[in-house]
Design a protein around this motif. Structure first.
Motif, mmCIF file in Angstrom:
data_model
loop_
_atom_site.group_PDB
_atom_site.id
_atom_site.type_symbol
_atom_site.label_atom_id
_atom_site.label_comp_id
_atom_site.label_asym_id
_atom_site.label_seq_id
_atom_site.Cartn_x
_atom_site.Cartn_y
_atom_site.Cartn_z
ATOM 1 N N ASP A 108 -1.835 4.236 0.123
ATOM 2 C CA ASP A 108 -1.862 3.724 -1.252
ATOM 3 C C ASP A 108 -0.999 4.574 -2.182
ATOM 4 O OD1 ASP A 108 -3.603 1.925 -0.162
ATOM 5 O OD2 ASP A 108 -5.390 2.685 -1.176
ATOM 6 N N ALA A 109 -1.137 5.904 -2.067
ATOM 7 C CA ALA A 109 -0.368 6.790 -2.944
ATOM 8 C C ALA A 109 1.132 6.653 -2.685
ATOM 9 C CB ALA A 109 -0.812 8.241 -2.744
ATOM 10 N N CYS A 149 2.692 -2.635 4.158
ATOM 11 C CA CYS A 149 2.044 -1.326 4.184
ATOM 12 C C CYS A 149 0.874 -1.337 5.157
ATOM 13 C CB CYS A 149 1.604 -0.925 2.776
ATOM 14 S SG CYS A 149 0.136 -1.778 2.147
ATOM 15 N N TYR A 150 0.199 -0.202 5.249
ATOM 16 C CA TYR A 150 -0.925 -0.062 6.176
ATOM 17 C C TYR A 150 -2.024 -1.082 5.889
ATOM 18 C CZ TYR A 150 -4.469 2.474 8.962
ATOM 19 O OH TYR A 150 -5.422 2.830 9.885
ATOM 20 N N ARG A 151 -2.216 -1.413 4.614
ATOM 21 C CA ARG A 151 -3.257 -2.389 4.273
ATOM 22 C C ARG A 151 -2.862 -3.814 4.673
ATOM 23 N NH1 ARG A 151 -7.673 -0.702 1.395
ATOM 24 N NH2 ARG A 151 -7.491 1.297 0.302
ATOM 25 N N CYS A 152 -1.567 -4.087 4.812
ATOM 26 C CA CYS A 152 -1.158 -5.395 5.331
ATOM 27 C C CYS A 152 -1.599 -5.535 6.778
ATOM 28 C CB CYS A 152 0.358 -5.560 5.236
ATOM 29 S SG CYS A 152 1.016 -5.614 3.557
ATOM 30 N N PRO A 181 -3.482 -5.875 -1.990
ATOM 31 C CA PRO A 181 -3.809 -5.306 -3.303
ATOM 32 C C PRO A 181 -2.950 -4.109 -3.691
ATOM 33 C CG PRO A 181 -5.453 -4.668 -1.689
ATOM 34 C CD PRO A 181 -4.566 -5.661 -1.007
ATOM 35 N N VAL A 182 -2.108 -3.625 -2.743
ATOM 36 C CA VAL A 182 -1.271 -2.466 -3.038
ATOM 37 C C VAL A 182 0.209 -2.837 -3.088
ATOM 38 C CG1 VAL A 182 -0.642 -0.117 -2.337
ATOM 39 C CG2 VAL A 182 -2.957 -0.949 -1.951
ATOM 40 N N CYS A 183 0.697 -3.615 -2.116
ATOM 41 C CA CYS A 183 2.126 -3.936 -2.069
ATOM 42 C C CYS A 183 2.416 -5.414 -2.266
ATOM 43 C CB CYS A 183 2.751 -3.454 -0.754
ATOM 44 S SG CYS A 183 2.312 -4.435 0.702
ATOM 45 N N GLY A 184 1.383 -6.209 -2.567
ATOM 46 C CA GLY A 184 1.569 -7.644 -2.720
ATOM 47 C C GLY A 184 2.250 -8.022 -4.023
#
Length: 273
Positions: free
Chosen positions: A140-141, A170-173, A245-248
């Motif tokens: 996230d950071a 990103c990792y959350r994807c 929610p982070v790179c969208g």
């Protein structure tokens, strides 16, 4: 002609004679700064090879001390280091390996209160951590800062590695939230093949060096999955998630201080709409 002194021309001669690297490529490595989060199994080979390659500035984040059970895989440390902070023995190794490298030691855990400030000082971050909370925090950071990440993880005979450019995916994807607590035992419970982090860490170090040389194809958008038992390597494509929610396209997170990094690290539980 890039100005490398005689000792550097000697030290990095096998890089300098490569058309793909040369003096200018070596100068780019010497000008690079990399933060390595974790000085354990993965961090050991990463730090060894990045120091040898001449990455000019290395930051090391770790709040743990060396235990004898670490020595089966954490090859930066020796029996004489048992009880010492890992950042101390890791920093000492890097300094002895290459006097060209500046080392910044952070004897602390990366948290949502310090992550953005620490990461801001580096060109690239290597995630060599051993827990999901830190992985999501680093993701996230770095995504919010546009900082690339080399990610690695290990479990028993299996490892995975990829590179996130900082611009998505990103990792959350790939993993929107962490697995339920206890679903994936840590290495203290499940064990890990001692040589496995050496393989995955070398993949990570390779990706880092290639990144600064701007050479070849990175693992951005691809997860490499390695099975040491079968000696097989598979690739899993990582597709951008427009709703991430982070790179969208409409990110919900503007700072890691807004999120929680325990439990399943789900942003829907910690970030209000």
């Amino acid at each position: 002609m890039v100005d490398l002194d005689p000792e550097q021309l000697d030290r990095y001669s096998r890089h300098v004679i490569m058309d793909d690297v040369g003096p200018s490529g070596q100068a780019a490595l010497l000008d690079a700064s990399v933060l390595v989060v974790g000085a354990g199994g993965l961090g050991s080979p990463v730090l060894q090879y990045l120091a040898a390659a001449g990455i000019g500035r290395l930051g090391i984040v770790d709040d743990d001390v060396v235990e004898r059970s670490n020595l089966q895989r954490q090859v930066l440390h020796t029996d004489d280091d048992v009880g010492r902070p890992k950042v101390d023995s890791a920093s000492e190794f890097v300094a002895d390996r290459n006097p060209d490298v500046t080392v910044d030691a952070y004897e602390t855990r990366l948290t949502r209160d310090n992550a953005e400030e620490v990461i801001a000082d580096y060109d690239l971050v290597v995630d060599a951590s051993d827990n999901f909370g830190t992985r999501y925090l680093v993701n996230d950071a770095c995504t919010l800062a546009g900082t690339p990440v080399s990610h690695g993880a290990i479990y028993r005979f299996e490892g995975q590695v990829t590179t996130f450019s900082g611009e998505g995916p990103c990792y959350r994807c790939l993993f929107p939230s962490a697995p339920p607590e206890g679903a994936v035992p840590d290495c203290a419970t499940a064990g890990v093949l001692g040589v496995l982090p050496g393989t995955i860490g070398c993949f990570q170090a390779t990706e880092v060096v290639k990144w600064f040389l701007d050479e070849g194809e990175s693992l951005d958008g691809r997860l490499l999955v390695y099975d040491a038992s079968e000696m097989s390597v598979d690739e899993v494509p990582i597709a951008p998630n427009p709703d991430c929610p982070v790179c969208g396209s409409d990110p919900a997170l503007s700072s890691v201080t807004e999120a929680e990094y325990d439990g399943r690290c789900s942003l829907s539980e910690s970030v209000s709409d």
